[in-house]
Enzyme design. Sequence first.
Site, PDB file in Angstrom:
ATOM      1  N   TYR A  18      30.237 -31.009  45.071  1.00  0.00           N
ATOM      2  CA  TYR A  18      29.787 -29.815  45.526  1.00  0.00           C
ATOM      3  C   TYR A  18      29.215 -28.654  44.266  1.00  0.00           C
ATOM      4  CZ  TYR A  18      30.071 -25.072  47.325  1.00  0.00           C
ATOM      5  OH  TYR A  18      29.714 -23.609  47.502  1.00  0.00           O
ATOM      6  N   GLU A  40      32.251 -20.169  54.424  1.00  0.00           N
ATOM      7  CA  GLU A  40      33.084 -19.144  53.529  1.00  0.00           C
ATOM      8  C   GLU A  40      33.965 -18.104  54.525  1.00  0.00           C
ATOM      9  OE1 GLU A  40      33.160 -18.817  50.508  1.00  0.00           O
ATOM     10  OE2 GLU A  40      31.420 -19.998  49.960  1.00  0.00           O
ATOM     11  N   TRP A  48      39.209 -23.746  48.982  1.00  0.00           N
ATOM     12  CA  TRP A  48      37.992 -24.325  49.096  1.00  0.00           C
ATOM     13  C   TRP A  48      37.803 -25.907  49.569  1.00  0.00           C
ATOM     14  CZ3 TRP A  48      33.889 -22.769  51.391  1.00  0.00           C
ATOM     15  CH2 TRP A  48      32.632 -23.331  51.104  1.00  0.00           C
TER      16      TRP A  48
END
Length: 185
Positions: A18, A40, A48
Site C-alpha cells: 500500500y 477511511e 489501517w
Amino acid sequence: MCKKRCSWANSSPLEQVYHDEEWGVPKHDDLVLFELLVLESMQAGLSWSTILAKRQTLNDAYDQFNPTIVASYDQKKIEELLNNPGVIRHKLKIAATISNAQRYLAIQKEYGSFDNFIWSYVAHQQIDNQWADISQVPSTSDLSTTISKDLKKRGFKFLGPTTIYSFLQAAGLVNDHVVTCFKKS
C-alpha cells in the site's frame, strides 16, 4: 538492498505494498476517491492494517465502491452487510456509507466530478510536505478541518478532520512521505 520506507509501512507486507504503490500517489478517478473515502471512514477506531486485510471483501460487498449503487442500498442490503463477517459490521458506519454515497453523487453533479471538488481545495496541486521523521506528520491540518466542516455541512458522516487528513494522504492530495523514504525521491 532494502528500500527505506516511512516507518509505519514496515509492519506487514500489505502495508508495504500500500505504501509503495498507493499512499501519497495523486488519485483522480472518482471511483477510487469514493473507495478511499469509504475505507477511511470505516477505519475510525480500527487499525489501517485491518482495513487493508478486509479491502477486497469490502470491495466485493460494496459493489466495487460504485457510489450510484451504494446510494441505492435498501434494508435488505444493510442486513446482508451486517451479517457479512468480511466487512466492518458497524450499523452506523454502514448507514453513513450509504448516506455519504448520496452526498457524493450530489457533489459530482454540482462540480462535474468529486475529483474537481476535492482537488480544488489544493488548487489542483499536491501539497508536498518535507517531514524529517514520521513523528512530525500531523493527524489533522487546517485543510482537513476545513474540508471536514464543508462535508459535514453537506450531510456527510464519519469524516472528521483526522479521517479527512488520512484521506488526503491516501488520495495523494498531500504527500507525507518522509524525506528519507524512497518514495520521496
